[in-house]
Design a protein around this motif. Structure first.
Motif, PDB file in Angstrom:
ATOM      1  N   PHE A 297     -12.365  -2.075   5.755  1.00  0.00           N
ATOM      2  CA  PHE A 297     -12.901  -1.301   4.577  1.00  0.00           C
ATOM      3  C   PHE A 297     -12.191   0.025   4.691  1.00  0.00           C
ATOM      4  O   PHE A 297     -11.495   0.321   3.555  1.00  0.00           O
ATOM      5  N   ALA A 298     -12.141   0.468   5.850  1.00  0.00           N
ATOM      6  CA  ALA A 298     -11.334   1.831   5.840  1.00  0.00           C
ATOM      7  C   ALA A 298      -9.702   1.666   5.598  1.00  0.00           C
ATOM      8  O   ALA A 298      -9.271   2.476   4.882  1.00  0.00           O
ATOM      9  N   LEU A 299      -9.351   0.554   6.240  1.00  0.00           N
ATOM     10  CA  LEU A 299      -7.810   0.108   5.963  1.00  0.00           C
ATOM     11  C   LEU A 299      -7.418   0.144   4.385  1.00  0.00           C
ATOM     12  O   LEU A 299      -6.398   0.578   4.101  1.00  0.00           O
ATOM     13  N   ASN A 300      -8.306  -0.618   3.578  1.00  0.00           N
ATOM     14  CA  ASN A 300      -8.157  -0.879   2.198  1.00  0.00           C
ATOM     15  C   ASN A 300      -8.345   0.481   1.539  1.00  0.00           C
ATOM     16  O   ASN A 300      -7.624   0.568   0.235  1.00  0.00           O
ATOM     17  N   VAL A 301      -9.538   1.477   1.873  1.00  0.00           N
ATOM     18  CA  VAL A 301      -9.299   2.603   1.110  1.00  0.00           C
ATOM     19  C   VAL A 301      -8.082   3.087   1.350  1.00  0.00           C
ATOM     20  O   VAL A 301      -7.494   4.149   0.375  1.00  0.00           O
ATOM     21  N   GLY A 302      -7.613   3.394   2.560  1.00  0.00           N
ATOM     22  CA  GLY A 302      -6.300   4.076   2.666  1.00  0.00           C
ATOM     23  C   GLY A 302      -5.117   3.425   1.999  1.00  0.00           C
ATOM     24  O   GLY A 302      -4.603   4.178   1.331  1.00  0.00           O
ATOM     25  N   ALA A 303      -5.228   2.103   1.749  1.00  0.00           N
ATOM     26  CA  ALA A 303      -4.083   1.444   0.906  1.00  0.00           C
ATOM     27  C   ALA A 303      -4.397   1.753  -0.528  1.00  0.00           C
ATOM     28  O   ALA A 303      -3.375   2.207  -1.252  1.00  0.00           O
ATOM     29  N   MET A 304      -5.755   2.184  -1.174  1.00  0.00           N
ATOM     30  CA  MET A 304      -5.883   2.346  -2.260  1.00  0.00           C
ATOM     31  C   MET A 304      -5.292   4.072  -2.518  1.00  0.00           C
ATOM     32  O   MET A 304      -4.653   4.081  -3.580  1.00  0.00           O
ATOM     33  N   ILE A 305      -5.613   4.810  -1.565  1.00  0.00           N
ATOM     34  CA  ILE A 305      -5.209   6.028  -1.729  1.00  0.00           C
ATOM     35  C   ILE A 305      -3.686   6.116  -1.595  1.00  0.00           C
ATOM     36  O   ILE A 305      -2.962   7.002  -2.252  1.00  0.00           O
ATOM     37  N   GLY A 306      -3.301   5.443  -0.678  1.00  0.00           N
ATOM     38  CA  GLY A 306      -1.783   5.576  -0.661  1.00  0.00           C
ATOM     39  C   GLY A 306      -0.901   4.976  -1.937  1.00  0.00           C
ATOM     40  O   GLY A 306       0.075   5.621  -2.397  1.00  0.00           O
ATOM     41  N   SER A 307      -1.546   3.847  -2.459  1.00  0.00           N
ATOM     42  CA  SER A 307      -0.771   3.290  -3.759  1.00  0.00           C
ATOM     43  C   SER A 307      -0.942   4.206  -5.087  1.00  0.00           C
ATOM     44  O   SER A 307       0.133   4.547  -5.530  1.00  0.00           O
ATOM     45  N   ILE A 308      -2.168   4.795  -5.125  1.00  0.00           N
ATOM     46  CA  ILE A 308      -2.206   5.703  -6.464  1.00  0.00           C
ATOM     47  C   ILE A 308      -1.513   6.880  -6.051  1.00  0.00           C
ATOM     48  O   ILE A 308      -0.775   7.541  -6.810  1.00  0.00           O
ATOM     49  N   GLY A 309      -1.848   7.598  -4.936  1.00  0.00           N
ATOM     50  CA  GLY A 309      -1.171   8.986  -4.552  1.00  0.00           C
ATOM     51  C   GLY A 309       0.177   8.951  -4.439  1.00  0.00           C
ATOM     52  O   GLY A 309       0.905   9.715  -5.004  1.00  0.00           O
ATOM     53  N   GLY A 310       0.658   7.828  -3.994  1.00  0.00           N
ATOM     54  CA  GLY A 310       2.009   7.543  -3.606  1.00  0.00           C
ATOM     55  C   GLY A 310       2.800   7.352  -5.005  1.00  0.00           C
ATOM     56  O   GLY A 310       3.871   8.130  -4.952  1.00  0.00           O
ATOM     57  N   GLY A 311       2.146   6.720  -5.836  1.00  0.00           N
ATOM     58  CA  GLY A 311       2.892   6.596  -7.271  1.00  0.00           C
ATOM     59  C   GLY A 311       2.633   7.810  -8.091  1.00  0.00           C
ATOM     60  O   GLY A 311       3.833   8.144  -8.640  1.00  0.00           O
ATOM     61  N   ILE A 312       1.809   8.798  -7.947  1.00  0.00           N
ATOM     62  CA  ILE A 312       1.741  10.002  -8.621  1.00  0.00           C
ATOM     63  C   ILE A 312       2.923  10.783  -8.069  1.00  0.00           C
ATOM     64  O   ILE A 312       3.753  11.603  -8.768  1.00  0.00           O
ATOM     65  N   LEU A 313       2.973  11.085  -6.818  1.00  0.00           N
ATOM     66  CA  LEU A 313       3.964  11.706  -5.941  1.00  0.00           C
ATOM     67  C   LEU A 313       5.413  11.288  -6.245  1.00  0.00           C
ATOM     68  O   LEU A 313       6.344  12.053  -6.420  1.00  0.00           O
ATOM     69  N   SER A 314       5.713   9.845  -6.469  1.00  0.00           N
ATOM     70  CA  SER A 314       6.928   9.393  -6.686  1.00  0.00           C
ATOM     71  C   SER A 314       7.244   9.482  -8.138  1.00  0.00           C
ATOM     72  O   SER A 314       8.704  10.005  -8.530  1.00  0.00           O
ATOM     73  N   ASP A 315       6.543   9.703  -9.097  1.00  0.00           N
ATOM     74  CA  ASP A 315       6.747  10.161 -10.520  1.00  0.00           C
ATOM     75  C   ASP A 315       7.267  11.651 -10.436  1.00  0.00           C
ATOM     76  O   ASP A 315       8.008  11.949 -11.413  1.00  0.00           O
ATOM     77  N   LYS A 316       6.694  12.541  -9.495  1.00  0.00           N
ATOM     78  CA  LYS A 316       7.039  13.847  -9.563  1.00  0.00           C
ATOM     79  C   LYS A 316       8.130  14.017  -8.826  1.00  0.00           C
ATOM     80  O   LYS A 316       9.141  15.036  -9.068  1.00  0.00           O
ATOM     81  N   PHE A 317       8.566  13.421  -7.627  1.00  0.00           N
ATOM     82  CA  PHE A 317       9.758  13.656  -6.781  1.00  0.00           C
ATOM     83  C   PHE A 317      10.570  12.375  -6.812  1.00  0.00           C
ATOM     84  O   PHE A 317      11.276  12.230  -7.616  1.00  0.00           O
ATOM     85  N   HIS A 318      10.400  11.484  -5.863  1.00  0.00           N
ATOM     86  CA  HIS A 318      11.359  10.180  -6.047  1.00  0.00           C
ATOM     87  C   HIS A 318      10.515   9.116  -5.075  1.00  0.00           C
ATOM     88  O   HIS A 318       9.937   9.806  -3.848  1.00  0.00           O
ATOM     89  N   LEU A 319      10.579   7.926  -5.233  1.00  0.00           N
ATOM     90  CA  LEU A 319       9.892   6.979  -4.292  1.00  0.00           C
ATOM     91  C   LEU A 319      10.423   7.130  -2.874  1.00  0.00           C
ATOM     92  O   LEU A 319       9.750   7.028  -1.829  1.00  0.00           O
ATOM     93  N   LYS A 320      11.851   7.417  -2.581  1.00  0.00           N
ATOM     94  CA  LYS A 320      12.230   7.228  -1.298  1.00  0.00           C
ATOM     95  C   LYS A 320      11.648   8.151  -0.178  1.00  0.00           C
ATOM     96  O   LYS A 320      11.255   7.880   0.832  1.00  0.00           O
ATOM     97  N   PRO A 321      11.774   9.389  -0.624  1.00  0.00           N
ATOM     98  CA  PRO A 321      11.089  10.441   0.431  1.00  0.00           C
ATOM     99  C   PRO A 321       9.502  10.317   0.574  1.00  0.00           C
ATOM    100  O   PRO A 321       8.979  10.585   1.448  1.00  0.00           O
ATOM    101  N   VAL A 322       8.998   9.849  -0.557  1.00  0.00           N
ATOM    102  CA  VAL A 322       7.668   9.642  -0.567  1.00  0.00           C
ATOM    103  C   VAL A 322       7.038   8.492   0.612  1.00  0.00           C
ATOM    104  O   VAL A 322       6.315   8.401   1.426  1.00  0.00           O
ATOM    105  N   ILE A 323       7.916   7.381   0.365  1.00  0.00           N
ATOM    106  CA  ILE A 323       7.674   6.140   1.240  1.00  0.00           C
ATOM    107  C   ILE A 323       8.128   6.618   2.639  1.00  0.00           C
ATOM    108  O   ILE A 323       7.345   6.267   3.616  1.00  0.00           O
ATOM    109  N   MET A 324       9.227   7.408   3.004  1.00  0.00           N
ATOM    110  CA  MET A 324       9.534   7.714   3.976  1.00  0.00           C
ATOM    111  C   MET A 324       8.606   8.450   4.727  1.00  0.00           C
ATOM    112  O   MET A 324       8.357   8.493   5.920  1.00  0.00           O
TER     113      MET A 324
END
Length: 454
Positions: A297-324
């Motif tokens: 459950f905790a693993l997938n909560v993190g997955a949800m946070i990572g996918s949505i939060g990472g997507g928002i950050l990627s639109d503001k910056f770029h996918l490469k540094p966010v993923i790294m």
């Protein structure tokens, strides 16, 4: 009458977010939720299956890999097929596969039957992912594309959360079969999906289905003037057609294609090593079955946070540094899980690990979707995902072998973190593609022209 020309890619890029966009996002989200549920289900029932069928760790790891092997073939087969028969048709075929054969898994009486059914379900699980990403990415306005793809793909994590929660409450009392019976629900929704899920606009334009294409353009941009004399065009109409797979290695894309494959391989190796074995690892560390499942459950909560939060950050910056950055956090979290810590710290570290592994793999789909041109997009996503499935197959098997070595608890998680380090090296080596540079130059020219006209 004068024929007007409308570039549908430009219309989509500049469109406002409309109810039509909501419809696509919600339907893709619903499908990926059940897809995620069906995939995580094995990790939930694994301890009971090992007990009922007297499986060793290696045998259990190989059984986990049957679905993942199906996913590898499904991603490559259905990714390429969608470019030929349309994404909507392929998505519905995949839903039928993963939902129907997972449902039938409840009636398996031995590991062989179970493995066959999981392989067939895996074909649909693996095939639907690249097509949902491609469909969402195609219709998403450019300014929020990563956010929408990340939000849609968070459904994978929601499905995993539901699987873990339902399992923690029902599996001990009702048996493992109840999890597979619930998986049949999407079969009931197929007629509704057929009615409301739109076909790829690019596919409609290429196949000359003008009336349907005009209707969708009007929904995307209601202010757009569309008539029977309007000619719809694509950015890539003049690009020569040929082998879709060959196109992944043309026009300077070969090196990045290989690096994307390395990234997918390493990330999915970690994802499925954790998804399949985390409850068993925590059970071995002294936690009860119910609490061990809650780590999923905790693993997938993190997955949800990572996918949505990472997507928002990627639109503001770029996918490469966010993923790294997420991968670096994952290395720290995975190593930290090997040490004795209070339960709340471990749940926190598992959440970070979920964001860094599952969340990162979701962002990679968005990265690949934005990197490849529309003519080879489904093929590019499908091939990268298919190669990644090799890592997904290897992950549970290697983890099962790792457990037979009886290494210290800390060392198990250190070993699982090594693929994250390799992935960091791969993303650092990604080169900027000249297509991106030309696109930027074209935008500058357009802006200058518009300024001059003003």
């Amino acid at each position: 009458m004068t024929t007007s020309t409308v570039n549908v890619n430009a219309v989509i890029d500049e469109a406002k977010f409309t109810p039509f966009h909501w419809s696509i996002l919600l339907w893709c989200l619903v499908i990926i939720i059940f897809d995620g549920y069906d995939l995580v289900i094995y990790g939930v029932v694994l301890p009971l299956l090992m007990q009922e069928w007297s499986l060793t760790s290696v045998q259990a790891g190989m059984l986990a890999s049957t679905a993942l092997c199906g996913m590898m073939f499904g991603a490559m087969l259905f990714g390429a097929l969608a470019d030929k028969i349309g994404r909507k048709n392929v998505i519905l075929i995949c839903v039928t596969f993963f939902s129907g054969f997972t449902f039938l898994g409840a009636f398996a009486s031995n590991p062989f039957e179970f493995g066959i059914l999981r392989f067939l379900a895996g074909l649909g699980i693996g095939g639907v992912m690249p097509n949902l990403v491609a469909l969402t990415s195609e219709y998403a306005p450019k300014r929020i594309r990563s956010t929408l793809v990340g939000t849609m793909f968070s459904g994978y994590a929601i499905g995993g959360i539901l699987s873990a929660l339902i399992g923690s409450y029902l599996v001990e009392s009702q048996g493992w079969q109840i999890m597979f019976l619930i998986a049949g629900i999407p079969l009931i929704l197929l007629p509704v999906m057929w009615k409301f899920l739109p076909e790829s606009l690019t596919f409609l334009v290429k196949t000359g289905k003008t009336e349907q294409a005009n209707s969708i353009v009007q929904k995307i941009s209601p202010e757009q003037a569309i008539s029977s004399n309007t000619r719809l065009t694509l950015n890539e109409e003049n690009i020569p057609t040929g082998s879709s797979v060959k196109g992944l290695f043309q026009q300077g894309r070969a090196f990045n294609t290989l690096m994307f494959w390395v990234l997918f391989f390493m990330c999915l190796l970690m994802v499925y090593a954790l998804s399949s074995w985390l409850p068993k690892l925590m059970l071995a560390a002294g936690y009860s079955l119910g609490k061990s499942i809650l780590f999923l459950f905790a693993l997938n909560v993190g997955a949800m946070i990572g996918s949505i939060g990472g997507g928002i950050l990627s639109d503001k910056f770029h996918l490469k540094p966010v993923i790294m950055g997420m991968l670096m956090a994952g290395v720290v979290a995975l190593i930290g899980l090997g040490f004795n810590s209070p339960a709340y710290v471990l749940y926190g570290l598992v959440t970070v690990a979920g964001a860094a592994t599952i969340g990162t793999s979701i962002l990679l789909y968005s990265y690949v979707a934005q990197y490849y041109p529309l003519s080879v997009r489904s093929t590019g996503i499908g091939c990268a995902s298919g190669v990644g499935r090799i890592g997904a197959i290897v992950g549970p098997i290697l983890t099962g072998m790792l457990l037979t070595l009886n290494l210290p608890h800390t060392m198990n998680f250190v070993m699982i973190s090594i693929p994250a380090i390799v992935a960091i090296c791969a993303i650092l080596s990604l080169k900027r593609h000249k297509f991106d540079e030309e696109q930027q130059l074209e935008e500058v020219k357009t802006n200058l022209t518009e300024s001059g006209n003003a």
